[in-house]
Write an enzyme that holds these catalytic residues in place. Sequence first.
Site, PDB file in Angstrom:
ATOM      1  N   ALA A 191      -5.248  -1.982  -5.970  1.00 56.73           N
ATOM      2  CA  ALA A 191      -4.570  -0.730  -5.520  1.00 56.73           C
ATOM      3  C   ALA A 191      -5.290   0.653  -6.127  1.00 56.73           C
ATOM      4  CB  ALA A 191      -3.507  -0.757  -6.103  1.00 56.73           C
ATOM      5  N   ALA A 192      -6.952  -0.324  -6.268  1.00 53.56           N
ATOM      6  CA  ALA A 192      -7.850   1.301  -6.392  1.00 53.56           C
ATOM      7  C   ALA A 192      -7.715   2.183  -5.135  1.00 53.56           C
ATOM      8  CB  ALA A 192      -9.672   0.835  -6.068  1.00 53.56           C
ATOM      9  N   GLY A 193      -7.598   1.454  -3.868  1.00 58.82           N
ATOM     10  CA  GLY A 193      -7.828   2.821  -2.692  1.00 58.82           C
ATOM     11  C   GLY A 193      -6.491   3.240  -3.106  1.00 58.82           C
ATOM     12  N   ASP A 194      -4.962   3.131  -3.198  1.00 55.11           N
ATOM     13  CA  ASP A 194      -4.285   3.179  -2.974  1.00 55.11           C
ATOM     14  C   ASP A 194      -3.902   4.643  -4.636  1.00 55.11           C
ATOM     15  OD1 ASP A 194      -3.210   1.761  -1.436  1.00 55.11           O
ATOM     16  OD2 ASP A 194      -2.663   0.615  -2.644  1.00 55.11           O
TER      17      ASP A 194
ATOM     18  N   LYS B 284       0.585  -1.255   0.048  1.00 54.05           N
ATOM     19  CA  LYS B 284      -0.047   0.244   0.089  1.00 54.05           C
ATOM     20  C   LYS B 284       1.077   1.200   0.011  1.00 54.05           C
ATOM     21  CE  LYS B 284      -3.977  -2.558   2.588  1.00 54.05           C
ATOM     22  NZ  LYS B 284      -4.808  -2.732   0.989  1.00 54.05           N
TER      23      LYS B 284
HETATM   24  O1  RIB Z   1      -3.765  -2.040  -2.238  1.00 54.14           O
HETATM   25  C1  RIB Z   1      -3.310  -3.170  -2.712  1.00 54.14           C
HETATM   26  C2  RIB Z   1      -1.732  -3.247  -1.948  1.00 54.14           C
HETATM   27  O2  RIB Z   1      -2.011  -4.305  -0.623  1.00 54.14           O
HETATM   28  C3  RIB Z   1      -1.119  -4.814  -2.900  1.00 54.14           C
HETATM   29  O3  RIB Z   1      -0.628  -4.171  -3.714  1.00 54.14           O
HETATM   30  C4  RIB Z   1      -0.717  -5.235  -1.950  1.00 54.14           C
HETATM   31  O4  RIB Z   1       0.837  -5.742  -1.830  1.00 54.14           O
HETATM   32  C5  RIB Z   1      -1.567  -5.104  -0.464  1.00 54.14           C
HETATM   33  O5  RIB Z   1      -0.758  -4.349   0.389  1.00 54.14           O
END
Ligand code: RIB
Length: 312
Positions: free
Chosen positions: A251-254, A40
């Site tokens: 990774a949508a939230g990221d 994240k």
């Molecule tokens: O938010 C997605 C991430 O959550 C992934 O890349 C995984 O590594 C976990 O950390």
Amino acid sequence: MKKILVIGSMNMDFVAAVPHLPALGETMLAQSLDLVPGGKGANQACAIGRLGGHVAMLGCVGADTYGETLCANLAGAGVDVSHVCRKEQASTSIAVIGVTPQGDNSILVLPGANSGVDPAYIQAHLDLLEECDMVVLQLEIPLPTVIYAAREAKRRGKMVVLDPAPAVPDLPEELYSCVDLIKPNETELSILTGRPYRPKYLRESAQALQAKGVKNVLVTLGGDGSYLLKENGMEKRLYANQAVNVVDTTAAGDGYMAGLCVGLAQGQSLDEATELAAAVSSLVVSRRGAQTSIPTLKEVLEAQAGWRNSKK
Ligand code: RIB
């Protein structure tokens, strides 16, 4: 452009394509396995870099090839990785992710070198904290580190943004009181407040976080947009304004978090920054993997122009 410091996890994702998420006790055959840079913290730093933000990363990897790959990928996105710690005694953290044909996922994280992101490591890099304008945190590193970093950032008058993922109940008020902006999704909101998520109680749930000391609360609602409750009590409900072909929500939230931080770092208001955030997130879910799915600013601007044209 303001300077952003991301403190968080760096994982190598092992991504298995599965027909559905496994049920209790179920064994299933996966259709493929891919290795994708993730974590994240690293995903958020990568996305901030690709969106043109000024960003440095504090995190730990093992002295192994996965660690090298993760650092090289972030550096390629424009992230300053010169202070990332390479631990001799630990392996780079791994995430095992199952992704269904509908784009849903389940994630297991083996903490590995992420456990090395301890308060002493942050203390050794307080100069970076001093130099930046905004500190971005998640909960995939030890909680005492998150509390320490938030406290030191607040003491220096920095903006503190927290993505409470993976969410845990009973976060201390000492942490909440240092946070300028928290961005839970609906599931995380429910874990943080200890009450089931109900759309009609969004304001009450967000207020419950404000009562713990957070200033602004932004709840992401997947395809249903987002809900913002500001420090001054003003609220805003945003609806997703374009249909997206969802292939993988990893990774949508990221991506959302990164769009938000870059918008704010450029001097946008919270309302404006949520629009950039939503656009980034829409592109992330339309592609596979974590850092493989993160768009550049140019791609986001082109997509936004396309969405506007398609409505004319
Ligand atoms: O938010 C997605 C991430 O959550 C992934 O890349 C995984 O590594 C976990 O950390």
